[in-house]
Design a protein around this motif. Structure first.
Motif, PDB file in Angstrom:
ATOM      1  N   GLY A  61      31.367  34.718  27.618  1.00  0.00           N
ATOM      2  CA  GLY A  61      31.769  33.466  26.991  1.00  0.00           C
ATOM      3  C   GLY A  61      32.971  33.612  26.083  1.00  0.00           C
ATOM      4  O   GLY A  61      33.661  32.643  25.791  1.00  0.00           O
ATOM      5  N   LEU A  62      33.230  34.816  25.623  1.00  0.00           N
ATOM      6  CA  LEU A  62      34.333  35.036  24.689  1.00  0.00           C
ATOM      7  C   LEU A  62      35.611  35.529  25.363  1.00  0.00           C
ATOM      8  O   LEU A  62      36.675  35.533  24.758  1.00  0.00           O
ATOM      9  N   MET A  63      35.493  35.956  26.633  1.00  0.00           N
ATOM     10  CA  MET A  63      36.662  36.570  27.268  1.00  0.00           C
ATOM     11  C   MET A  63      37.694  35.526  27.694  1.00  0.00           C
ATOM     12  O   MET A  63      37.378  34.365  27.904  1.00  0.00           O
ATOM     13  N   VAL A  64      38.945  35.972  27.809  1.00  0.00           N
ATOM     14  CA  VAL A  64      39.981  35.151  28.434  1.00  0.00           C
ATOM     15  C   VAL A  64      40.277  35.758  29.798  1.00  0.00           C
ATOM     16  O   VAL A  64      40.026  36.947  30.037  1.00  0.00           O
ATOM     17  N   THR A  65      40.789  34.911  30.697  1.00  0.00           N
ATOM     18  CA  THR A  65      41.096  35.433  32.029  1.00  0.00           C
ATOM     19  C   THR A  65      42.603  35.532  32.247  1.00  0.00           C
ATOM     20  O   THR A  65      43.051  35.765  33.349  1.00  0.00           O
ATOM     21  N   GLU A  66      43.358  35.326  31.165  1.00  0.00           N
ATOM     22  CA  GLU A  66      44.807  35.516  31.247  1.00  0.00           C
ATOM     23  C   GLU A  66      45.112  36.972  30.906  1.00  0.00           C
ATOM     24  O   GLU A  66      45.154  37.343  29.735  1.00  0.00           O
ATOM     25  N   TYR A  67      45.282  37.791  31.914  1.00  0.00           N
ATOM     26  CA  TYR A  67      45.618  39.198  31.672  1.00  0.00           C
ATOM     27  C   TYR A  67      46.455  39.697  32.843  1.00  0.00           C
ATOM     28  O   TYR A  67      46.559  39.021  33.877  1.00  0.00           O
ATOM     29  N   LEU A  68      47.042  40.854  32.675  1.00  0.00           N
ATOM     30  CA  LEU A  68      47.881  41.428  33.721  1.00  0.00           C
ATOM     31  C   LEU A  68      47.120  42.525  34.447  1.00  0.00           C
ATOM     32  O   LEU A  68      46.690  43.489  33.822  1.00  0.00           O
ATOM     33  N   ALA A  69      46.932  42.362  35.749  1.00  0.00           N
ATOM     34  CA  ALA A  69      46.267  43.401  36.529  1.00  0.00           C
ATOM     35  C   ALA A  69      47.154  43.776  37.718  1.00  0.00           C
ATOM     36  O   ALA A  69      47.731  42.911  38.370  1.00  0.00           O
ATOM     37  N   TYR A  70      47.268  45.067  37.950  1.00  0.00           N
ATOM     38  CA  TYR A  70      48.049  45.550  39.096  1.00  0.00           C
ATOM     39  C   TYR A  70      47.227  46.539  39.894  1.00  0.00           C
ATOM     40  O   TYR A  70      46.356  47.235  39.344  1.00  0.00           O
ATOM     41  N   ASP A  71      47.537  46.605  41.198  1.00  0.00           N
ATOM     42  CA  ASP A  71      46.800  47.518  42.058  1.00  0.00           C
ATOM     43  C   ASP A  71      47.187  48.962  41.753  1.00  0.00           C
ATOM     44  O   ASP A  71      48.347  49.267  41.468  1.00  0.00           O
ATOM     45  N   SER A  72      46.205  49.845  41.824  1.00  0.00           N
ATOM     46  CA  SER A  72      46.423  51.241  41.448  1.00  0.00           C
ATOM     47  C   SER A  72      47.429  51.959  42.352  1.00  0.00           C
ATOM     48  O   SER A  72      47.976  52.988  41.988  1.00  0.00           O
ATOM     49  N   ALA A  73      47.661  51.391  43.537  1.00  0.00           N
ATOM     50  CA  ALA A  73      48.608  52.033  44.458  1.00  0.00           C
ATOM     51  C   ALA A  73      50.058  51.689  44.125  1.00  0.00           C
ATOM     52  O   ALA A  73      50.988  52.286  44.666  1.00  0.00           O
ATOM     53  N   MET A  74      50.258  50.723  43.219  1.00  0.00           N
ATOM     54  CA  MET A  74      51.631  50.344  42.873  1.00  0.00           C
ATOM     55  C   MET A  74      52.298  51.413  42.010  1.00  0.00           C
ATOM     56  O   MET A  74      51.643  52.153  41.286  1.00  0.00           O
ATOM     57  N   THR A  75      53.634  51.477  42.080  1.00  0.00           N
ATOM     58  CA  THR A  75      54.360  52.445  41.260  1.00  0.00           C
ATOM     59  C   THR A  75      54.776  51.777  39.945  1.00  0.00           C
ATOM     60  O   THR A  75      54.734  50.545  39.810  1.00  0.00           O
ATOM     61  N   VAL A  76      55.194  52.608  39.021  1.00  0.00           N
ATOM     62  CA  VAL A  76      55.695  52.116  37.742  1.00  0.00           C
ATOM     63  C   VAL A  76      56.876  51.180  37.976  1.00  0.00           C
ATOM     64  O   VAL A  76      56.968  50.099  37.378  1.00  0.00           O
ATOM     65  N   ALA A  77      57.774  51.562  38.876  1.00  0.00           N
ATOM     66  CA  ALA A  77      58.969  50.754  39.131  1.00  0.00           C
ATOM     67  C   ALA A  77      58.599  49.375  39.669  1.00  0.00           C
ATOM     68  O   ALA A  77      59.130  48.349  39.225  1.00  0.00           O
ATOM     69  N   GLN A  78      57.627  49.341  40.611  1.00  0.00           N
ATOM     70  CA  GLN A  78      57.193  48.051  41.160  1.00  0.00           C
ATOM     71  C   GLN A  78      56.581  47.169  40.074  1.00  0.00           C
ATOM     72  O   GLN A  78      56.809  45.963  40.006  1.00  0.00           O
ATOM     73  N   THR A  79      55.803  47.813  39.224  1.00  0.00           N
ATOM     74  CA  THR A  79      55.140  47.070  38.151  1.00  0.00           C
ATOM     75  C   THR A  79      56.166  46.492  37.188  1.00  0.00           C
ATOM     76  O   THR A  79      56.105  45.318  36.821  1.00  0.00           O
TER      77      THR A  79
END
Lengths: 451, 451
Positions: free
Chosen positions: A135-153
């Motif tokens: 009930g307290l959480m927000v769903t606005e967050y940044l999630a990226y797939d673990s296979a992505m690279t730093v540059a892609q992110t």
């Protein structure tokens, strides 16, 4: 004083003129406290018009700042389309807080009009208890797939910088097939080579919470760890949302405020004077009417000793003093216990320890107060024994009052009853009865010296 | 229950064995609330030994978590060298909070032993009022010269990552010759070319605060802007420190808690039961002794009408009820006013508006409560007129009580007096006197129907 009247009148007349643009400019120029104050001082009709005149973004900003009761009322009174467009702009936790308080039909109608993605999200969140991680959480967050690279992110972050502006981007969450893998700080991206996979730099043993984790558990967590947020992860390891430290603090402060209002007899949630008179009256009466019955029961002790009182009428002067002072002493002890419970310094079963700590204070304060009232009674009636009767009764009653006052919140907590609400009335009923009983019995015993 | 006893006993015996390593492990394994509880439950001697056995880092962590009174006491009781090494590890705002409470000589001795840089910093900070921006700011922040490039900055961040771990690195502050230039977010570094000068990407018109800005001003600022911190800058534009949102919230919560404890008669700051009995007793008595004098003055109204009372002794049963119930009704209104004042929904000069809003509630609740007590009096004595006298007195007194209760906090605030502390005693004195006066005058007037 004049300044306030100026912006208030200006806002009223701009609302009448339906001058959206000037209203927008005025709102931008006002300090938050002035904005909250101005909204509260508008008539109900003006409030409704104002919400209709604002852009959804401005209305959402306003709703986030005014007390929640008023925000709910504003949405209730708005057109369905207006309400939906404003709710689209709010953070997910605020969306849920408001929609959960509306009539089911009205909430449903608004959800129909909201952006499908936002509405779906609300429907998921609304099932959680408002004092749980879900009930307290927000769903606005940044999630990226673990296979992505730093540059892609970094590229994605760069491209969507504007969209992400309102997000709480202290952390980046790394997932794989929707399952939570780990967490990254912004600076970890900064300090890594562009072709590194997120999987290799994500902190894997990150702390998480289940959606049904209670407020207490979350408070303990943020006390222990210096994080800005904690990911909420389902039993199947799906990332559901983030509880932010700031939202938790708000929930905690809100709860402690409501608790402290309860000790003063404001029950059923916060009272704002903008609420309808009948509602304010009803809520206050619900607590007062219990109290008056308890009071009359306590006073019946006096009726029982009416003969004694008739002979020593001077006692009638001191009975209200004994009743009131015992209540004061006891309530001090209640306040300390409520505070120690909320700080975690005492456990509900430690009745004996608290009792001992309060008896010591009660002995000293009982003696001092007994002496003071005894002296007053002696001076007033010129009768030493009257002083002894009244002083003795208050002294003993003070010791009992602080003992009960200190222990009753622990006892009620142990019984899973709300200690903030019930401690006061129970305390004063017991101490009133005992105080009257002591004074009148002592007087009966010393009757020959008193008349 | 058993679990608590286990870790508590374990900690005690480890302290006796002076087993630092096992204590360190035990502390790591405990939840914050258990740690706070365990420390509170140790004897004074054990507490002193524990602080001596811990590493400065562990001791600092403990001191940050326990209530501030206990942290100050721990430093007071520690060896000067131990105290200094622990203080070296604390954030600057905590260092100042503790040292400001010590005797000047003791604080001086500890400062002598601290790292010169930390000590010099504390000496600067300690001059600020604890509720001003200067008193609330931390001096652990990242500042870089505006002539540096992004690449140079990233390199420094990378090299000193470990040292900066404890810093609040949401923002980077850009200075030039020690003068504040602007602010950067971590992600701005991420999104810029390596050879960019900080000067060109820093946000130049960043909001800043003067060190003497008041708590209220800071609360307004963080309400309005969604920042994590605000730089504190001197009149000569020197960057002095950062006020963090989280520290501000703590200060705000602390203040509101103290205010609400005051309404319950806990004065002079928070009371913990671990404090000496004489101190707890003295503080509570300071408030009680004012109250008992006020109470006796109020009760003297009864003495004045002793003849009336002698003839209608049944009134003596209802006088304490009238006194108590008027106090309850009035205190509800006090609580709502204190809350509305702190939410900024009402201004101290709006006495007339609040009076009108309370009179309406007072009318309804006065009628209902008057009816209830009147009915009880009628049933008890079988005399309709007694019911009328008692009910009428409570009804009128309730209207007055809520009117005074609602307005007195505003009036006291306007007079720059502490409304949380003084509202209750003033309210109950006035309503007691009026309640007794009304009941006894009415009884005098209706005497022929009562006896």
């Amino acid at each position: 004083m004049e300044k306030e009247i100026t912006f208030l009148e200006e806002l009223s007349s701009l609302i009448e003129l339906k001058d959206s643009e000037s209203i927008h400019q005025l709102m931008e120029s006002l300090k938050t406290e002035d904005l909250i104050y101005a909204y509260n001082r508008l008539s109900k009709d003006e409030q409704v018009s104002l919400i209709g005149l604002l852009s959804p973004e401005d209305a959402a900003m306003l709703l986030e700042r005014i007390p929640q009761n008023q925000a709910i009322e504003a949405i209730e009174n708005a057109q369905i389309e207006t309400a939906a467009s404003i709710l689209n702009e709010l953070y997910s936790d605020d969306q849920v807080d408001i929609l959960a308080e509306l009539e089911t039909e009205e909430a449903e109608a608004i959800l129909e009009e909201m952006r499908p993605q936002e509405a779906e999200n609300v429907r998921k969140l609304i099932q959680y208890d408002s004092e749980s991680a879900g009930g307290l959480m927000v769903t606005e967050y940044l999630a990226y797939d673990s296979a992505m690279t730093v540059a892609q992110t970094v590229k994605d972050l760069q491209e969507k910088a504007e969209e992400y502006e309102d997000y709480h981007v202290q952390y980046i969450y790394v997932t794989s097939d929707n399952r939570f893998v780990g967490v990254l700080q912004m600076r970890d991206l900064l300090l890594s080579r562009p072709n590194t996979k997120l999987d290799t730099i994500a902190i894997k043993n990150a702390k998480t919470m289940l959606p049904n984790a209670r407020l207490e558990e979350l408070i303990g967590f943020f006390d222990k760890y210096d994080f800005f947020g904690v990911p909420v992860v389902s039993e199947t390891e799906e990332l559901l949302g983030i509880v932010l430290r700031k939202d938790l603090r708000e929930a905690e402060t809100e709860r402690s405020n409501l608790e402290l209002l309860e000790t003063q007899g404001i029950v059923g949630g916060e009272e704002l004077r903008s609420m309808p008179v009948w509602l304010r009256s009803k809520r206050r009466l619900s607590w007062l009417s219990v109290n008056i019955v308890l009071n009359i029961i306590a006073a019946s002790v006096i009726a029982f000793y009416q003969d004694t009182l008739e002979e020593v009428i001077a006692l009638a002067v001191f009975l209200p003093v004994i009743s009131d002072m015992s209540g004061c002493s006891g309530n001090q002890a209640v306040a300390v216990s409520l505070r120690e419970l909320s700080l975690g310094l005492v456990k509900p079963y430690e009745l004996a320890r608290v009792l001992w700590q309060e008896i010591k204070v009660g002995l000293i304060n009982g003696l001092v107060l007994g002496l003071l009232i005894g002296l007053a009674a002696f001076i007033y009636m010129g009768n030493f024994y009257l002083g002894l009767v009244v002083g003795g009764a208050l002294a003993i009653n003070t010791i009992v009052a602080v003992s009960i006052g200190g222990t009753i919140p622990l006892f009620l907590k142990k019984m899973n009853t709300d200690p903030a609400l019930a401690s006061g009335p129970i305390l004063t009923t017991v101490t009133d009865m005992l105080g009257f009983f002591l004074a009148l019995t002592f007087a009966g015993a010393a009757m020959s010296y008193l008349v």
